[in-house]
Enzyme design. Structure first.
Site, PDB file in Angstrom:
ATOM      1  N   TYR A  86       0.845  -1.203   0.000  1.00  0.00           N
ATOM      2  CA  TYR A  86       0.000   0.000   0.000  1.00  0.00           C
ATOM      3  C   TYR A  86       0.877   1.249   0.000  1.00  0.00           C
ATOM      4  CZ  TYR A  86      -3.368   3.471   1.643  1.00  0.00           C
ATOM      5  OH  TYR A  86      -4.146   4.588   1.770  1.00  0.00           O
ATOM      6  N   LYS A 141       1.068   4.252  -2.886  1.00  0.00           N
ATOM      7  CA  LYS A 141       0.814   5.667  -2.593  1.00  0.00           C
ATOM      8  C   LYS A 141       2.031   6.531  -2.913  1.00  0.00           C
ATOM      9  CE  LYS A 141      -3.468   5.722  -1.306  1.00  0.00           C
ATOM     10  NZ  LYS A 141      -4.466   6.561  -1.995  1.00  0.00           N
ATOM     11  N   VAL A 162      -7.641   6.866   8.742  1.00  0.00           N
ATOM     12  CA  VAL A 162      -9.087   6.744   8.659  1.00  0.00           C
ATOM     13  C   VAL A 162      -9.451   5.307   8.983  1.00  0.00           C
ATOM     14  CG1 VAL A 162     -11.099   6.955   7.140  1.00  0.00           C
ATOM     15  CG2 VAL A 162      -9.179   8.540   6.886  1.00  0.00           C
ATOM     16  N   THR A 195     -11.107   2.470   8.224  1.00  0.00           N
ATOM     17  CA  THR A 195     -11.809   1.814   7.128  1.00  0.00           C
ATOM     18  C   THR A 195     -11.711   0.314   7.332  1.00  0.00           C
ATOM     19  OG1 THR A 195      -9.818   1.700   5.778  1.00  0.00           O
ATOM     20  CG2 THR A 195     -11.204   3.660   5.503  1.00  0.00           C
TER      21      THR A 195
END
Length: 108
Positions: free
Chosen positions: A61, A65, A94, A96
Site C-alpha cells: 500500500y 501511494k 481513517v 476503514t
C-alpha cells in the site's frame, strides 16, 4: 523480498486507476475555469515516515501511494504552464475496513 509485498491489486487501484481517471477528466479540467485536481494520498507513502518508523506492514500500500505521489508531481509539472494545479492531500488515518487493524494498533 520487495516483489512479494507489492500487492498488484492495490497498485492497480491506487496508481493505474487514478491515472486513468485523471486522463479521462483531463480535457474537461484543461478547458475549465477552476483548474484543480485533488488526489487522495497517504502519509504512508512518505519516504520520511518509512525511514522513521521502519515498519514493513502495509508496504505494498505504501509503495502504491508513493508511486501516486510521483504521478501527481509529473502531472503538475506537465500542466503547470496551462495553470492546472495537481495536489495530493492526505486525510490522515481513517478507520476503514482495510485500515481498522492499523488504527486499533495505534489506539484510534
Amino acid at each position: 523480498m520487495v516483489a512479494r509485498i507489492l500487492n498488484e491489486t492495490q497498485y492497480k487501484i491506487n496508481v493505474v486507476g487514478t491515472i486513468h481517471m485523471i486522463n479521462a477528466f483531463l480535457p474537461l479540467l484543461r478547458a475549465g475555469t477552476t483548474k484543480k485536481c485533488i488526489i487522495i494520498g497517504s502519509g504512508v507513502g512518505s519516504h520520511k515516515l518509512a525511514r522513521r518508523t521502519e515498519a514493513l506492514d502495509y508496504s505494498g500500500y505504501a509503495m502504491s501511494k508513493a508511486a501516486l505521489n510521483i504521478a501527481a508531481v509529473r502531472y503538475a509539472s506537465k500542466y503547470r504552464s496551462e495553470g492546472v494545479i495537481f495536489l495530493t492531500i492526505s486525510p490522515g488515518l481513517v478507520r476503514t475496513l482495510q485500515g481498522s487493524e492499523f488504527c486499533c494498533a495505534l489506539s484510534m
